[in-house]
Write an enzyme that holds these catalytic residues in place. Structure first.
Site, PDB file in Angstrom:
ATOM      1  N   ARG A 184       0.788  -1.272  -0.056  1.00  0.00           N
ATOM      2  CA  ARG A 184       0.026   0.218  -0.092  1.00  0.00           C
ATOM      3  C   ARG A 184       0.950   1.104   0.119  1.00  0.00           C
ATOM      4  O   ARG A 184       0.470   2.443   0.637  1.00  0.00           O
ATOM      5  CB  ARG A 184      -0.962  -0.058   1.193  1.00  0.00           C
ATOM      6  CG  ARG A 184      -1.813  -1.258   1.223  1.00  0.00           C
ATOM      7  CD  ARG A 184      -2.609  -1.721   0.005  1.00  0.00           C
ATOM      8  NE  ARG A 184      -3.325  -2.930   0.300  1.00  0.00           N
ATOM      9  CZ  ARG A 184      -4.011  -3.541  -0.893  1.00  0.00           C
ATOM     10  NH1 ARG A 184      -3.794  -3.039  -1.797  1.00  0.00           N
ATOM     11  NH2 ARG A 184      -4.547  -4.742  -0.686  1.00  0.00           N
ATOM     12  N   ASN A 226       2.493  -7.666   7.688  1.00  0.00           N
ATOM     13  CA  ASN A 226       2.671  -8.947   6.923  1.00  0.00           C
ATOM     14  C   ASN A 226       3.950  -9.248   7.006  1.00  0.00           C
ATOM     15  O   ASN A 226       4.735  -8.943   6.040  1.00  0.00           O
ATOM     16  CB  ASN A 226       1.847  -8.770   5.438  1.00  0.00           C
ATOM     17  CG  ASN A 226       0.472  -8.733   5.563  1.00  0.00           C
ATOM     18  OD1 ASN A 226      -0.488  -8.966   6.469  1.00  0.00           O
ATOM     19  ND2 ASN A 226      -0.260  -7.905   4.444  1.00  0.00           N
ATOM     20  N   LYS A 303       0.576  -8.484  13.797  1.00  0.00           N
ATOM     21  CA  LYS A 303      -0.688  -8.681  12.999  1.00  0.00           C
ATOM     22  C   LYS A 303      -0.638 -10.599  13.171  1.00  0.00           C
ATOM     23  O   LYS A 303       0.188 -11.082  12.456  1.00  0.00           O
ATOM     24  CB  LYS A 303      -0.719  -8.245  11.480  1.00  0.00           C
ATOM     25  CG  LYS A 303      -1.690  -8.933  10.690  1.00  0.00           C
ATOM     26  CD  LYS A 303      -1.730  -8.156   9.314  1.00  0.00           C
ATOM     27  CE  LYS A 303      -2.827  -8.596   8.511  1.00  0.00           C
ATOM     28  NZ  LYS A 303      -2.921  -7.893   7.036  1.00  0.00           N
ATOM     29  N   GLU A 307      -6.117 -12.045   7.722  1.00  0.00           N
ATOM     30  CA  GLU A 307      -5.644 -12.134   6.250  1.00  0.00           C
ATOM     31  C   GLU A 307      -4.521 -13.016   6.062  1.00  0.00           C
ATOM     32  O   GLU A 307      -3.521 -12.800   5.148  1.00  0.00           O
ATOM     33  CB  GLU A 307      -5.266 -10.966   5.596  1.00  0.00           C
ATOM     34  CG  GLU A 307      -6.437  -9.951   5.806  1.00  0.00           C
ATOM     35  CD  GLU A 307      -6.304  -8.285   5.507  1.00  0.00           C
ATOM     36  OE1 GLU A 307      -4.979  -7.972   5.613  1.00  0.00           O
ATOM     37  OE2 GLU A 307      -7.247  -7.509   5.297  1.00  0.00           O
ATOM     38  N   ARG A 352     -18.285  -8.735   9.593  1.00  0.00           N
ATOM     39  CA  ARG A 352     -17.083  -8.468   9.662  1.00  0.00           C
ATOM     40  C   ARG A 352     -16.579  -7.350  10.421  1.00  0.00           C
ATOM     41  O   ARG A 352     -15.531  -7.375  11.495  1.00  0.00           O
ATOM     42  CB  ARG A 352     -16.193  -8.122   8.095  1.00  0.00           C
ATOM     43  CG  ARG A 352     -14.852  -7.850   8.433  1.00  0.00           C
ATOM     44  CD  ARG A 352     -14.204  -7.604   7.141  1.00  0.00           C
ATOM     45  NE  ARG A 352     -12.864  -6.928   7.085  1.00  0.00           N
ATOM     46  CZ  ARG A 352     -12.195  -6.306   6.101  1.00  0.00           C
ATOM     47  NH1 ARG A 352     -12.676  -6.896   4.689  1.00  0.00           N
ATOM     48  NH2 ARG A 352     -11.235  -5.596   6.362  1.00  0.00           N
ATOM     49  N   LYS A 376      -7.568  -0.017  14.722  1.00  0.00           N
ATOM     50  CA  LYS A 376      -7.833   1.027  13.406  1.00  0.00           C
ATOM     51  C   LYS A 376      -9.047   1.968  13.884  1.00  0.00           C
ATOM     52  O   LYS A 376      -9.779   1.930  14.606  1.00  0.00           O
ATOM     53  CB  LYS A 376      -8.151   0.187  12.227  1.00  0.00           C
ATOM     54  CG  LYS A 376      -7.004  -0.529  11.575  1.00  0.00           C
ATOM     55  CD  LYS A 376      -7.534  -1.089  10.284  1.00  0.00           C
ATOM     56  CE  LYS A 376      -6.420  -1.911   9.600  1.00  0.00           C
ATOM     57  NZ  LYS A 376      -6.446  -2.411   8.224  1.00  0.00           N
ATOM     58  N   ASP A 381     -11.925  -0.797   7.736  1.00  0.00           N
ATOM     59  CA  ASP A 381     -10.431  -0.767   7.125  1.00  0.00           C
ATOM     60  C   ASP A 381     -10.074   0.434   6.493  1.00  0.00           C
ATOM     61  O   ASP A 381     -10.096   0.472   5.306  1.00  0.00           O
ATOM     62  CB  ASP A 381     -10.302  -1.880   6.217  1.00  0.00           C
ATOM     63  CG  ASP A 381      -8.916  -2.250   5.596  1.00  0.00           C
ATOM     64  OD1 ASP A 381      -8.329  -1.564   6.440  1.00  0.00           O
ATOM     65  OD2 ASP A 381      -8.619  -2.878   4.735  1.00  0.00           O
ATOM     66  N   GLU A 409      -4.418   4.158   0.731  1.00  0.00           N
ATOM     67  CA  GLU A 409      -5.037   3.106   0.042  1.00  0.00           C
ATOM     68  C   GLU A 409      -6.348   3.396  -0.447  1.00  0.00           C
ATOM     69  O   GLU A 409      -6.572   2.962  -1.694  1.00  0.00           O
ATOM     70  CB  GLU A 409      -4.935   1.889   1.097  1.00  0.00           C
ATOM     71  CG  GLU A 409      -5.578   0.545   0.453  1.00  0.00           C
ATOM     72  CD  GLU A 409      -5.486  -0.470   1.667  1.00  0.00           C
ATOM     73  OE1 GLU A 409      -4.803  -0.164   2.699  1.00  0.00           O
ATOM     74  OE2 GLU A 409      -5.930  -1.627   1.140  1.00  0.00           O
ATOM     75  N   TRP A 559     -14.663  -9.372   1.123  1.00  0.00           N
ATOM     76  CA  TRP A 559     -13.726  -8.717   0.319  1.00  0.00           C
ATOM     77  C   TRP A 559     -14.400  -8.174  -1.002  1.00  0.00           C
ATOM     78  O   TRP A 559     -13.669  -7.615  -1.733  1.00  0.00           O
ATOM     79  CB  TRP A 559     -12.189  -9.452  -0.091  1.00  0.00           C
ATOM     80  CG  TRP A 559     -11.311  -9.548   0.937  1.00  0.00           C
ATOM     81  CD1 TRP A 559     -11.290  -9.191   2.337  1.00  0.00           C
ATOM     82  CD2 TRP A 559     -10.197 -10.355   1.022  1.00  0.00           C
ATOM     83  NE1 TRP A 559     -10.294  -9.533   2.871  1.00  0.00           N
ATOM     84  CE2 TRP A 559      -9.452 -10.395   2.151  1.00  0.00           C
ATOM     85  CE3 TRP A 559      -9.514 -11.135   0.112  1.00  0.00           C
ATOM     86  CZ2 TRP A 559      -8.134 -11.005   2.486  1.00  0.00           C
ATOM     87  CZ3 TRP A 559      -8.237 -11.735   0.360  1.00  0.00           C
ATOM     88  CH2 TRP A 559      -7.809 -11.677   1.544  1.00  0.00           C
TER      89      TRP A 559
HETATM   90  O1  GCW Z   1      -6.279  -2.535   4.389  1.00  0.00           O
HETATM   91  C1  GCW Z   1      -5.824  -3.948   4.435  1.00  0.00           C
HETATM   92  C2  GCW Z   1      -4.669  -3.807   3.420  1.00  0.00           C
HETATM   93  C3  GCW Z   1      -3.765  -4.772   3.469  1.00  0.00           C
HETATM   94  C4  GCW Z   1      -3.120  -4.582   4.934  1.00  0.00           C
HETATM   95  C5  GCW Z   1      -4.243  -4.815   5.943  1.00  0.00           C
HETATM   96  C6  GCW Z   1      -3.744  -4.732   7.284  1.00  0.00           C
HETATM   97  C7  GCW Z   1      -1.062  -5.040   5.704  1.00  0.00           C
HETATM   98  O2  GCW Z   1      -5.504  -3.906   2.278  1.00  0.00           O
HETATM   99  O3  GCW Z   1      -2.594  -4.597   2.528  1.00  0.00           O
HETATM  100  O4  GCW Z   1      -2.222  -5.612   5.185  1.00  0.00           O
HETATM  101  O5  GCW Z   1      -5.260  -3.969   5.720  1.00  0.00           O
HETATM  102  O6  GCW Z   1      -3.977  -3.550   7.974  1.00  0.00           O
HETATM  103  O7  GCW Z   1      -3.195  -5.658   7.946  1.00  0.00           O
END
Ligand code: GCW
Length: 716
Positions: A184, A226, A303, A307, A352, A376, A381, A409, A559
Site C-alpha cells: 500500500r 504482513n 498482526k 488475512e 466483519r 484501526k 478498514d 490506500e 472482500w
Molecule cells: O487495508 C488492508 C490492506 C492490507 C493490509 C491490511 C492490514 C498490511 O489492504 O494490505 O495489510 O489492511 O491492515 O493488515
C-alpha cells in the site's frame, strides 16, 4: 580550439554557473528554512540567531547544533554559522531546566513545574529567548519549536510556549518488505536499503529522523505487519541496529514486526503455540538476542490471525495468550507488544465489522502490562469515512492505541489531494460516551479516560523513495499533521495546516489562505465523489484503486463490494441495527440511540448502519437516490473547485511544485468523474430512476467502466 569554440565553451560554463542548481524543494519537507526575505523581519530574527548558546554536549545536543546551523544558513544566506551554539552572551539559550539561571527558573516556576517528560518550554525574558526541557530530546523538540516560530514568523520577544506530549509513543508503521516493495505504498520503494545496511547510513535516514523529531514522532516500526520472520535473524538485526543507532540521537525507537510462527520458520520448532514452554523460551531468547543488538529496542508490532497471518487461533488460543507470550519475553527489557485488533475471518459468519470487538472485548484486563492493543480508526478498514471503532471506550483495563493510515490506500492513493487530518479529527473528537458525554476517542488514547499505563498512536507511513518522499506534494502534510495530532490529539487542524503550508511553501497569505480552505474541505469532497452517505468498501478488487461497486463473488465474500452495499431494487445499505447484524449494540447506549433511527442518524453514516429504500425522503428533502446522485455530483464539482483554486495560485510558489500539483489535480478531477459515473450507473440499475437535475450524465455505459482494466497498480 578555434576562438569561436573557446568562446562557446566559456559561454556554456558561464551559463551553467548562473543557472540555479536544479531545485528539489520537495525533499526538504517542512524544514525548508527558506531565506527570510523581508529585511526588517530578517534583521529582527538575526539579532537572536547570531547569539545562541546550547548548553549540553550529548549526541542530541550535536544534532541540535547541526539543525541550528542548517536553519541559520537557510534563513540568513551568507552568514557564518560554523560555531553556532557557542555564544557566551546568548540571546537564545538552550539547555535543561536544571541549568537555568536561578532568576529565570524562579520567574518561570509554574511553567517549569508543569513540564512533563520530553515536554518543552519556550519563552522570552529580559530580551532573551529560553528553550528548556527536563530531557535532551525535549530540548530537540524545543529547538524545532523555536525554528517553527521563525518559519511561521512569530515574534520571538513575546514567545510563550509550553508543550507536553499527550501520548507517550507516537509512531510510524512502515509496511515495508525486505525486498523494498511497500505494501500500500505509492511513493516508490522502501527507503530502507537493506542491501547497503548496516555499513551505509544514507543521508535520507538522517533526514527522516530530523523530520520525525521535528513533529515529535518518537518510534518507528520499520517492517510490514504482513511479516517476514527473517527480520528477526542476525543478518537483519544488525541492519536494524544500524538504523536504531542513527535514530537514537533524534529520540526515535525502532520496533520490528514479529511473525507469529517465527519459532517454526526460523528454528524448526514443531509449534508456535503460545502456551508451549519451548515456544515461550524461544521468544525469550529471541528478545534477549535483539536487545544485544538494539539496547533500547521498542518492541514488537504483531498482526496475527488476519488475512492469512498465523496466530494463536491456529492453536485454539486467545489473542491475549498470543500477545502475552511475546510480552513476557520483552518485559525484562522494558519492551512493548503492540498487538493489532484487525482480526477477522471469512469463516466467522458475523458481520466483519463486529468481529474485532467480539474477540477483544471479552479479553479486557487479560493482557500483560506491556501490551497495547492497536485498533484501526474504524471497524472496517481505513475507508474514506467510517464511524469510530466501537472498541474505543470499551476496554478500560487494556491500553488501546490508534492506528491511522497515512498512506492513502482507499483515498485516491498517490494522486488525490485530501487532508487526512480532517478525517482523523472526526474520529478523535467522536464521543464514545464510555463515561458519559465528553468521553472522546482522544481521551481514550491519551489515557485520561481510563488511566492507561501506556499510551500510543500509530500512522501507517506514506513514505518512499520518491524525491519528495510522499509522491503527492500535499501528502507531506498528512505526515506532518499525523505527528502534530499524535503529540496532541486535540490540536486544531486548521492551525496545523497553516503551519505546515508556511513552513513548506510560503508565508504569503494570498497562498496560505485559499490553500488552507481547500485542505479543510478536501475530505468532505473526496467522500462525496467516492463513498457518500456511509457507503463503504466499493473500490476495485485487490489493488483498491478506483470504483468497483460491482465487485462480487470470489474467494472471500467479506472482500467484495456487494457484501457491504447490498444494493437491490428495494434499496441499499447494510442493516446493522437490531433487525440486521446489530453491530450497533457494540456502541454505548447514547451512541446507539443516536444512530439506530434512520431519521436521526447523520446522513454521513446512513448506509453504514441502515438499509434504505431508494425513494425514501431524507432530511434534505431529496429521496435517497437523488441525494446520492447529488452528492456524487457535488464531489466532482468540489474537485473542480480545488483545481481552479490551485490554478489561480500560479506564480506564488516554486514552478515545478506548482506544475506537479496542477497535473495531479487534473487526474483527481477525472478520477472523481470516473467514481461518480461508474457508481451512479451501477446503482441506477437498482434504483431505476433518472439522474436528478444538475447531475451530469456519464460519458460511457456501465460496461465500459466494468471492463476498465489497469495493470501493475502500485502497492500490492
Ligand atoms: O487495508 C488492508 C490492506 C492490507 C493490509 C491490511 C492490514 C498490511 O489492504 O494490505 O495489510 O489492511 O491492515 O493488515
Amino acid at each position: 580550439m578555434s576562438y569561436y569554440r573557446k568562446f562557446l565553451w566559456a559561454f556554456c560554463l558561464f551559463v551553467c554557473f548562473q543557472l540555479p542548481v536544479q531545485a528539489d524543494p520537495g525533499y526538504k519537507l517542512w524544514l525548508q528554512y527558506a531565506p527570510i526575505e523581508d529585511a526588517r523581519e530578517r534583521d529582527s530574527y538575526r539579532v537572536f540567531f547570531s547569539q545562541i548558546q546550547v548548553m549540553g554536549h550529548s549526541d542530541t545536543d550535536a544534532v541540535i547544533r547541526k539543525e541550528l546551523q542548517l536553519a541559520g544558513s537557510g534563513f540568513f544566506p551568507g552568514d557564518d554559522f560554523s560555531s553556532v551554539g557557542e555564544s557566551a552572551d546568548p540571546k537564545i539559550w538552550i539547555g535543561k531546566v536544571s541549568l537555568l539561571p536561578n532568576s529565570v527558573a524562579s520567574a518561570q516556576a509554574d511553567k517549569l513545574a508543569s513540564l512533563s517528560e520530553d515536554g518543552y518550554a519556550l519563552f522570552a525574558l529580559e530580551g532573551r529567548v529560553f528553550v528548556t526541557s527536563n530531557t535532551e530530546i525535549g530540548l530537540l523538540y524545543g529547538t524545532f519549536g523555536l525554528l517553527k516560530a521563525i518559519q511561521t514568523r512569530q515574534p520571538l520577544t513575546s514567545l510563550e510556549v509550553l508543550e507536553n506530549p499527550k501520548i507517550q509513543t507516537r509512531m510510524l508503521n512502515h509496511w515495508d518488505n525486505l525486498n523494498r516493495t511497500v505494501e500500500r505504498g505509492y511513493a516508490g520503494f522502501s527507503i530502507w536499503n537493506w542491501h547497503r545496511l548496516p555499513k551505509h547510513i544514507d543521508q535520507q535516514y538522517i533526514d527522516y529522523a530530523r523530520a520525525n523529531a521535528s513533529i515529535g514522532i518518537n518510534a518507528t516500526s520499520i517492517t510490514n505487519v504482513n511479516a517476514n520472520a527473517l527480520v528477526l535473524t542476525p543478518v537483519y538485526l544488525e541492519k536494524a541496529a544500524a538504523l536504531a543507532d542513527a535514530f537514537r540521537p533524534y529520540g526515535i525507537k525502532v520496533f520490528l514486526t514479529a511473525r507469529f510462527n517465527a519459532p517454526m520458520q526460523l528454528d524448526g520448532l514443531e509449534t508456535a503455540d503460545p502456551l508451549d514452554p519451548a515456544v515461550r523460551e524461544w521468544w525469550k531468547k529471541k528478545a534477549d538476542e535483539i536487545y544485544r543488538y538494539i539496547p533500547d529496542f521498542g518492541g514488537f508490532l504483531v498482526k496475527a490471525d488476519s488475512e492469512g497471518q498465523p496466530g494463536p487461533h491456529n492453536y485454539g488460543r486467545t489473542q491475549a495468550d498470543g500477545a502475552n507470550a511475546l510480552a513476557e519475553a520483552l518485559e525484562p527489557h522494558g519492551g512493548l507488544v503492540m498487538w493489532r485488533a484487525f482480526v477477522y475471518s471469512e469463516n466467522t459468519p458475523t458481520d466483519r465489522t463486529k468481529q474485532a470487538f467480539d474477540e477483544f472485548k471479552p479479553l479486557d484486563g487479560k493482557f500483560n502490562d506491556n501490551v497495547i492493543v492497536q485498533v484501526k480508526n474504524g471497524p472496517l478498514d481505513f475507508q474514506p469515512r467510517e464511524p469510530f471503532h466501537p472498541l474505543f471506550g470499551a476496554m478500560p483495563e487494556t491500553p488501546l492505541m490508534m492506528e491511522f493510515q497515512i498512506t492513502k490506500e482507499y483515498l485516491g492513493q498517490d494522486t488525490h489531494w485530501v487532508n487526512l487530518a480532517s478525517m482523523w479529527e472526526e474520529v478523535l473528537q467522536a464521543d464514545t460516551y464510555a463515561k458519559g458525554a465528553g468521553s472522546t476517542v482522544s481521551n481514550v488514547l491519551d489515557g485520561s479516560l481510563h488511566g492507561y499505563r501506556h499510551t500510543a498512536i500509530a500512522g501507517v507511513a506514506n513514505i518512499g523513495t520518491d524525491r519528495n518522499w510522499t509522491g503527492h506534494p500535499m501528502a507531506q502534510g498528512d505526515w506532518y499533521s499525523f505527528g502534530r495530532l499524535a503529540w496532541n490529539p486535540d490540536a486544531d487542524i486548521r492551525e496545523i495546516a497553516e503551519d505546515w503550508l508556511k513552513m513548506t511553501f510560503t508565508n504569503d497569505p494570498s497562498f496560505v489562505d485559499p490553500v488552507v480552505d481547500v485542505m479543510m474541505k478536501s475530505h468532505e469532497i473526496l467522500v462525496d465523489y467516492m463513498t457518500p452517505l456511509g457507503l463503504h468498501h466499493i473500490m476495485a478488487r485487490s489493488h483498491h484503486w478506483g470504483p468497483g461497486p460491482w465487485v462480487t463473488g470470489g474467494r472471500r465474500d467479506d472482500w467484495t463490494a456487494t457484501y457491504y452495499h447490498r444494493a437491490s431494487e428495494d434499496g441499499i445499505g447494510f442493516d446493522r441495527t437490531e433487525s440486521g447484524s446489530n453491530a450497533l449494540e457494540q456502541y454505548a447506549p447514547e451512541v446507539r440511540n443516536q444512530w439506530r433511527n434512520p431519521d436521526n442518524i447523520s446522513l454521513d453514516y446512513l448506509l453504514w448502519f441502515h438499509r434504505v429504500a431508494w425513494d425514501k425522503k431524507l432530511s434534505t428533502g431529496n429521496t435517497l437516490w437523488e441525494e446520492m446522485a447529488l452528492r456524487y455530483q457535488r464531489g466532482v464539482e468540489g474537485a473542480r473547485w480545488m483545481e481552479q483554486t490551485w490554478l489561480a495560485l500560479d506564480g506564488r510558489i516554486d514552478e515545478a511544485m506548482f506544475e506537479h500539483m496542477r497535473s495531479f489535480l487534473a487526474i483527481q478531477v477525472s478520477e472523481a468523474e470516473w467514481w461518480r459515473d461508474a457508481c451512479l450507473l451501477y446503482f441506477q440499475q437498482f434504483s431505476q430512476q433518472p439522474l436528478p437535475a444538475g447531475v451530469e450524465a456519464a460519458a460511457h455505459d456501465l460496461e465500459y467502466y466494468q471492463g476498465f482494466r489497469r495493470f501493475f497498480v502500485p502497492g500490492i
